[in-house]
Design a protein around this motif. Sequence first.
Motif, PDB file in Angstrom:
ATOM      1  N   VAL A  17       1.005  -1.226  -0.079  1.00 48.07           N
ATOM      2  CA  VAL A  17      -0.484   0.072  -0.001  1.00 48.07           C
ATOM      3  C   VAL A  17       1.050   0.988   0.079  1.00 48.07           C
ATOM      4  O   VAL A  17       0.779   1.816  -1.065  1.00 48.07           O
ATOM      5  N   LEU A  35       9.680   5.629   4.282  1.00 48.23           N
ATOM      6  CA  LEU A  35      10.527   5.320   5.275  1.00 48.23           C
ATOM      7  C   LEU A  35       9.846   3.938   5.738  1.00 48.23           C
ATOM      8  O   LEU A  35       8.655   3.583   6.460  1.00 48.23           O
ATOM      9  N   GLU A  36      11.052   3.199   6.050  1.00 44.82           N
ATOM     10  CA  GLU A  36      10.515   1.200   6.483  1.00 44.82           C
ATOM     11  C   GLU A  36      11.351   0.629   7.165  1.00 44.82           C
ATOM     12  O   GLU A  36      11.989   0.718   7.420  1.00 44.82           O
ATOM     13  N   GLN A  37      10.383  -0.014   8.439  1.00 40.84           N
ATOM     14  CA  GLN A  37      11.494  -0.782  10.028  1.00 40.84           C
ATOM     15  C   GLN A  37      12.148  -1.427   9.375  1.00 40.84           C
ATOM     16  O   GLN A  37      13.123  -1.158  10.074  1.00 40.84           O
ATOM     17  N   ARG A  53      -1.702 -13.937  -2.845  1.00 37.22           N
ATOM     18  CA  ARG A  53      -2.560 -13.159  -2.893  1.00 37.22           C
ATOM     19  C   ARG A  53      -3.810 -12.939  -3.910  1.00 37.22           C
ATOM     20  O   ARG A  53      -3.292 -13.768  -4.786  1.00 37.22           O
ATOM     21  N   GLY A  54      -4.815 -13.514  -3.853  1.00 42.20           N
ATOM     22  CA  GLY A  54      -5.539 -13.138  -4.954  1.00 42.20           C
ATOM     23  C   GLY A  54      -6.622 -11.635  -4.883  1.00 42.20           C
ATOM     24  O   GLY A  54      -6.272 -11.085  -3.751  1.00 42.20           O
ATOM     25  N   MET A 129       2.901 -12.076  -3.092  1.00 41.78           N
ATOM     26  CA  MET A 129       3.385 -10.894  -1.935  1.00 41.78           C
ATOM     27  C   MET A 129       4.669 -10.096  -2.354  1.00 41.78           C
ATOM     28  O   MET A 129       5.053  -9.226  -2.995  1.00 41.78           O
ATOM     29  N   VAL A 153       9.217   4.190  11.404  1.00 36.22           N
ATOM     30  CA  VAL A 153       8.865   6.244  12.313  1.00 36.22           C
ATOM     31  C   VAL A 153       8.188   5.629  13.153  1.00 36.22           C
ATOM     32  O   VAL A 153       8.241   4.563  13.929  1.00 36.22           O
ATOM     33  N   THR A 186       2.368   2.380  13.665  1.00 32.88           N
ATOM     34  CA  THR A 186       2.394   3.101  15.132  1.00 32.88           C
ATOM     35  C   THR A 186       2.352   4.816  14.816  1.00 32.88           C
ATOM     36  O   THR A 186       1.907   5.560  15.870  1.00 32.88           O
ATOM     37  N   ASP A 301      -3.615  -1.667   5.813  1.00 31.19           N
ATOM     38  CA  ASP A 301      -4.132  -2.562   7.287  1.00 31.19           C
ATOM     39  C   ASP A 301      -3.880  -1.247   8.364  1.00 31.19           C
ATOM     40  O   ASP A 301      -4.235  -1.717   9.247  1.00 31.19           O
ATOM     41  N   GLY A 311      -9.569 -13.258   2.297  1.00 31.69           N
ATOM     42  CA  GLY A 311      -8.580 -12.702   0.804  1.00 31.69           C
ATOM     43  C   GLY A 311      -8.770 -11.424   0.224  1.00 31.69           C
ATOM     44  O   GLY A 311      -8.735 -10.781  -0.498  1.00 31.69           O
ATOM     45  N   GLN A 312      -9.052 -10.230   1.269  1.00 32.27           N
ATOM     46  CA  GLN A 312      -9.513  -9.052   0.670  1.00 32.27           C
ATOM     47  C   GLN A 312      -8.447  -7.896   1.460  1.00 32.27           C
ATOM     48  O   GLN A 312      -9.170  -6.700   0.987  1.00 32.27           O
ATOM     49  N   GLY A 313      -7.756  -8.010   2.346  1.00 36.88           N
ATOM     50  CA  GLY A 313      -6.927  -6.846   3.239  1.00 36.88           C
ATOM     51  C   GLY A 313      -6.549  -6.310   2.109  1.00 36.88           C
ATOM     52  O   GLY A 313      -6.370  -4.894   1.593  1.00 36.88           O
ATOM     53  N   LEU A 314      -5.908  -6.920   1.623  1.00 38.48           N
ATOM     54  CA  LEU A 314      -4.426  -6.128   0.125  1.00 38.48           C
ATOM     55  C   LEU A 314      -5.307  -5.605  -0.695  1.00 38.48           C
ATOM     56  O   LEU A 314      -4.695  -4.479  -1.006  1.00 38.48           O
ATOM     57  N   ASN A 315      -6.410  -6.046  -0.825  1.00 38.54           N
ATOM     58  CA  ASN A 315      -7.163  -5.451  -2.128  1.00 38.54           C
ATOM     59  C   ASN A 315      -7.659  -4.357  -1.551  1.00 38.54           C
ATOM     60  O   ASN A 315      -7.503  -3.122  -2.262  1.00 38.54           O
TER      61      ASN A 315
HETATM   62  C1  FAD Z   1      -2.042 -15.286   6.000  1.00 35.95           C
HETATM   63  C2  FAD Z   1      -2.598 -14.167   5.672  1.00 35.95           C
HETATM   64  C3  FAD Z   1      -3.542 -14.056   3.965  1.00 35.95           C
HETATM   65  C4  FAD Z   1      -3.473 -13.653   3.063  1.00 35.95           C
HETATM   66  N1  FAD Z   1      -4.354 -13.493   2.115  1.00 35.95           N
HETATM   67  C5  FAD Z   1      -5.208 -12.095   1.342  1.00 35.95           C
HETATM   68  C6  FAD Z   1      -5.152 -12.204  -0.056  1.00 35.95           C
HETATM   69  O1  FAD Z   1      -5.521 -13.564  -0.386  1.00 35.95           O
HETATM   70  N2  FAD Z   1      -5.905 -11.045  -0.522  1.00 35.95           N
HETATM   71  C7  FAD Z   1      -5.830 -10.217  -0.080  1.00 35.95           C
HETATM   72  O2  FAD Z   1      -5.873  -9.156  -0.486  1.00 35.95           O
HETATM   73  N3  FAD Z   1      -5.395  -9.426   1.223  1.00 35.95           N
HETATM   74  C8  FAD Z   1      -4.669 -10.951   1.913  1.00 35.95           C
HETATM   75  N4  FAD Z   1      -3.824 -10.541   3.307  1.00 35.95           N
HETATM   76  C9  FAD Z   1      -3.607  -9.368   3.884  1.00 35.95           C
HETATM   77  C10 FAD Z   1      -2.863  -8.595   3.216  1.00 35.95           C
HETATM   78  O3  FAD Z   1      -1.842  -9.127   3.366  1.00 35.95           O
HETATM   79  C11 FAD Z   1      -2.393  -7.129   4.083  1.00 35.95           C
HETATM   80  O4  FAD Z   1      -3.969  -6.742   3.809  1.00 35.95           O
HETATM   81  C12 FAD Z   1      -2.035  -6.248   2.896  1.00 35.95           C
HETATM   82  O5  FAD Z   1      -0.204  -7.045   3.259  1.00 35.95           O
HETATM   83  C13 FAD Z   1      -1.723  -5.077   4.060  1.00 35.95           C
HETATM   84  O6  FAD Z   1      -0.555  -4.049   3.052  1.00 35.95           O
HETATM   85  P1  FAD Z   1       0.027  -2.839   3.854  1.00 35.95           P
HETATM   86  O7  FAD Z   1       0.534  -2.304   2.782  1.00 35.95           O
HETATM   87  O8  FAD Z   1      -1.443  -2.009   3.915  1.00 35.95           O
HETATM   88  O9  FAD Z   1       0.389  -3.506   5.192  1.00 35.95           O
HETATM   89  P2  FAD Z   1       1.765  -4.519   4.729  1.00 35.95           P
HETATM   90  O10 FAD Z   1       1.898  -5.340   3.971  1.00 35.95           O
HETATM   91  O11 FAD Z   1       1.361  -4.895   7.151  1.00 35.95           O
HETATM   92  O12 FAD Z   1       3.349  -3.526   5.333  1.00 35.95           O
HETATM   93  C14 FAD Z   1       3.728  -2.300   6.377  1.00 35.95           C
HETATM   94  C15 FAD Z   1       4.624  -1.842   6.484  1.00 35.95           C
HETATM   95  O13 FAD Z   1       4.953  -1.431   6.550  1.00 35.95           O
HETATM   96  C16 FAD Z   1       6.898  -1.580   7.860  1.00 35.95           C
HETATM   97  N5  FAD Z   1       6.641  -0.714   9.320  1.00 35.95           N
HETATM   98  C17 FAD Z   1       5.878  -1.286  10.303  1.00 35.95           C
HETATM   99  N6  FAD Z   1       5.912  -0.548  11.324  1.00 35.95           N
HETATM  100  C18 FAD Z   1       6.443  -0.066  10.101  1.00 35.95           C
HETATM  101  C19 FAD Z   1       7.235   1.850  11.383  1.00 35.95           C
HETATM  102  N7  FAD Z   1       6.681   2.043  12.269  1.00 35.95           N
HETATM  103  N8  FAD Z   1       8.158   2.360  10.401  1.00 35.95           N
HETATM  104  C20 FAD Z   1       8.025   2.664   9.030  1.00 35.95           C
HETATM  105  N9  FAD Z   1       7.747   1.009   8.523  1.00 35.95           N
HETATM  106  C21 FAD Z   1       7.069   0.347   9.302  1.00 35.95           C
HETATM  107  C22 FAD Z   1       6.054  -3.175   7.503  1.00 35.95           C
HETATM  108  O14 FAD Z   1       8.029  -3.424   7.867  1.00 35.95           O
HETATM  109  C23 FAD Z   1       5.487  -3.212   6.823  1.00 35.95           C
HETATM  110  O15 FAD Z   1       6.611  -3.034   5.551  1.00 35.95           O
HETATM  111  C24 FAD Z   1      -3.688 -12.215   3.955  1.00 35.95           C
HETATM  112  C25 FAD Z   1      -2.755 -12.086   5.228  1.00 35.95           C
HETATM  113  C26 FAD Z   1      -2.442 -12.690   5.905  1.00 35.95           C
HETATM  114  C27 FAD Z   1      -2.195 -12.423   6.941  1.00 35.95           C
END
Ligand code: FAD
Length: 507
Positions: A17, A35-37, A53-54, A129, A153, A186, A301, A311-315
């Motif tokens: 995201v 900034l990535e942790q 991921r779907g 992923m 952060v 955070t 997230d 499987g919808q969180g990424l979408n």
């Molecule tokens: C087992 C499993 C199966 C899944 N299957 C699906 C699927 O099929 N389809 C779907 O749509 N979704 C699926 N999801 C959900 C999906 O993976 C997440 O919703 C998605 O990864 C969210 O993306 P994001 O970028 O918001 O967060 P994340 O992918 O969690 O990325 C957040 C990033 O921020 C970094 N971070 C954390 N704290 C800090 C900080 N303080 N400062 C800087 N960086 C930081 C982390 O290291 C990470 O790299 C699944 C999840 C799981 C656990």
Amino acid sequence: MHHPVPYDVIIAGAGPVGLLLACELRLAGLSVLVLEQAGTPDSQLKRLPFGMRGLSVPTIEAFDRRGLLDDIAMPQQKPSTGKDSQEKKEPRRQAGHFAGIAFDHDNIDSARWPYRLPGPAGTNMAAEMEHIEIALAARAGAMGVEIRRGLGVESLDQSDDGVTVRAGNETFHARWLVGCDGGRSTVRKAAGFEFTGTDPEFTGYSVEIEMADPDTLGQGRIYTPTGMYFQSRPGTIAMVEFDGGAFHRSQPVTPEHVQAVLRRISGTDVTVTALKLATTWTDRAYQATAYRKGRVLLAGDAAHIHSPLGGQGLNLGLGDAMNLGWKLAATIRGDAPAGLLDSYFGERHPVGAQVLDWSRAQVALMRPSPNSRALEAIIRDLIATRDGATYFAERVWGISVRYDLGRSHPLTGRSAPDFELADGTRLGERLRNGRGLFLDFDASPALQALASRWSGRMTYIASNARERLGLSALLVRPDGFAAWATDGEPDMEGAAQAVSRWFGKPE
Ligand SMILES: Cc1cc2nc3c(=O)[nH]c(=O)nc-3n(C[C@H](O)[C@H](O)[C@H](O)COP(=O)(O)OP(=O)(O)OC[C@H]3O[C@@H](n4cnc5c(N)ncnc54)[C@H](O)[C@@H]3O)c2cc1C
């Protein structure tokens, strides 16, 4: 260390995201620091099988509209060209599922989706992923986004004109900060966002194991009197135990524990000889009650968490990024109409709330109780009907997403069809520069004159289309959603209002 030059935007988190949002903002010409942790993006959990991921229709369309689809697709999973679901005729092809209850392709009535056109973006696609993150990071880097890894952060301060962020020993300044830092964000906590929802009923496990007696367990998804397990291939198992989420993150996952849980759920005496990989999750479903506080925003997230069941969180998160990017960019440039940035929350919070409810409904079906089994029998009957399969497909594939932009035309608020124009280009390709489009199939001089007043912010195209679905003109936002459409003689006042609502005052 102090970085005196402020960035336009700092993004916390280089997950999918944060990276897509960075690309969107950079496409609009802004300076962006991510900034990535984590020091390295490597994680076994991002690779197959757990990294699978779907991708839903809005996600596939978004990647197509930015020219990223080929980079994201797994080699064996290139998106199909041609018509989606109804084209190939094979008996009983599973098109998706709800709490493990499958619906069939052949039952789906895609004639009920009059505004979908065939294109490279099919209805569903699988991606890894790690691969998604690599492709997005490469694109962001090539566009000039600065990505700093190993710098999480830790705290932030905001004033009327900017945000100061501390990460490691360094301090950074930006006009805006977006928290894309995942479920335990955070940024969300530090900025004081309220996060509310429902607490977990179970601990979910995704494990890869070896067993002394692999034939003891069944294949596929199996409901038992004490839970559910799903063996997708030998030794790769997802399972849920209704313990109120007590185990999750409370202790390390050991082979002994996995064996004990698996025995309780399966009602067998299966013996685990090796635990190769394990992760736990729950069905906690929480959502931020606002997505913006001053100059701090949330996406992905960080703004909403729920079980990975459907499987919808990424979408959902990628949809946030596409919705927010152009609105924040216009706000920073200073040409955003009033309320544009607030429409991010107005449009995306309801979509998020629906996804959370979708995951809760699946939990209700999965409870190990006679009530849930009775409900399951009814859902099985309904999903096997044409209406049922079409309804579930719409929800699971994301076709039902419609922003409330007024009801002047049935297409308003929906993703725009992938029209093929007279020169052979498709709408998806024409959106790749991130600008809005005014498509005028009848080349009306009045519409051309109107659109020319916003020519710096959107592209006017007078062209017929191969299949125009009864439309004569439409306005498409940079995120690909239709903001205005007409079938006949355009209502010039309505058109002008729609353009200024999304693109601001004429130049
Ligand atoms: C087992 C499993 C199966 C899944 N299957 C699906 C699927 O099929 N389809 C779907 O749509 N979704 C699926 N999801 C959900 C999906 O993976 C997440 O919703 C998605 O990864 C969210 O993306 P994001 O970028 O918001 O967060 P994340 O992918 O969690 O990325 C957040 C990033 O921020 C970094 N971070 C954390 N704290 C800090 C900080 N303080 N400062 C800087 N960086 C930081 C982390 O290291 C990470 O790299 C699944 C999840 C799981 C656990």
